[in-house]
Design a protein around this motif. Structure first.
Motif, PDB file in Angstrom:
ATOM      1  N   THR A 166       0.837  -1.188   0.000  1.00 52.05           N
ATOM      2  CA  THR A 166       0.000   0.000   0.000  1.00 52.05           C
ATOM      3  C   THR A 166       0.880   1.248   0.000  1.00 52.05           C
ATOM      4  N   CYS A 198      -6.712   0.848  -0.308  1.00 50.75           N
ATOM      5  CA  CYS A 198      -5.753   1.338  -1.300  1.00 50.75           C
ATOM      6  C   CYS A 198      -5.536   0.278  -2.378  1.00 50.75           C
ATOM      7  N   PRO A 217      -5.185   1.150   4.465  1.00 46.11           N
ATOM      8  CA  PRO A 217      -4.435   0.143   3.718  1.00 46.11           C
ATOM      9  C   PRO A 217      -5.280  -0.936   3.058  1.00 46.11           C
ATOM     10  N   ASP A 260      -3.107   0.631  -4.718  1.00 49.64           N
ATOM     11  CA  ASP A 260      -1.717   0.792  -5.153  1.00 49.64           C
ATOM     12  C   ASP A 260      -1.578   1.442  -6.528  1.00 49.64           C
TER      13      ASP A 260
END
Length: 105
Positions: free
Chosen positions: A2, A40, A37, A42
């Motif tokens: 993340t 997310c 996290p 990425d």
């Protein structure tokens, strides 16, 4: 993996990253912003728009700011994964690490 928001965001909260995030996973705390996290994806859209250079991919987080990896997760201890910052609003409190930092002038 993340993205992580680190100490340069404390008492700054520019919010350019919030506007750029396509999944609405950046939440505002009283003193800084946090990446949820679990939400997310990425994509990295937040990193280049941060004027404070406070956002790092987890593997690229400088050693000096490594405690912020846990702090980003701890900020969501009470609320879990709300499913989007826009719908849930600001976090009620900061992560303990951030609470303990001196207030920037």
């Amino acid at each position: 993996m993340t993205y992580v928001i680190a100490q340069p965001c404390v008492d700054v909260k520019d919010r350019a990253c919030v506007d750029e995030c396509p999944v609405d996973c950046i939440y505002e705390g009283p003193r800084m912003l946090y990446v949820q996290p679990d939400e997310c994806v990425d994509c990295g859209a937040c990193e280049p728009v941060c004027p404070a250079e406070a956002i790092f991919y987890e593997d690229d987080l400088p050693d000096a700011w490594s405690p912020f990896l846990a702090a980003n997760a701890e900020a969501f201890a009470a609320v879990g994964s709300p499913g989007g910052a826009g719908a849930s609003g600001p976090l009620a409190e900061d992560a303990p690490l951030v609470v303990g930092l001196p207030v920037a002038d």
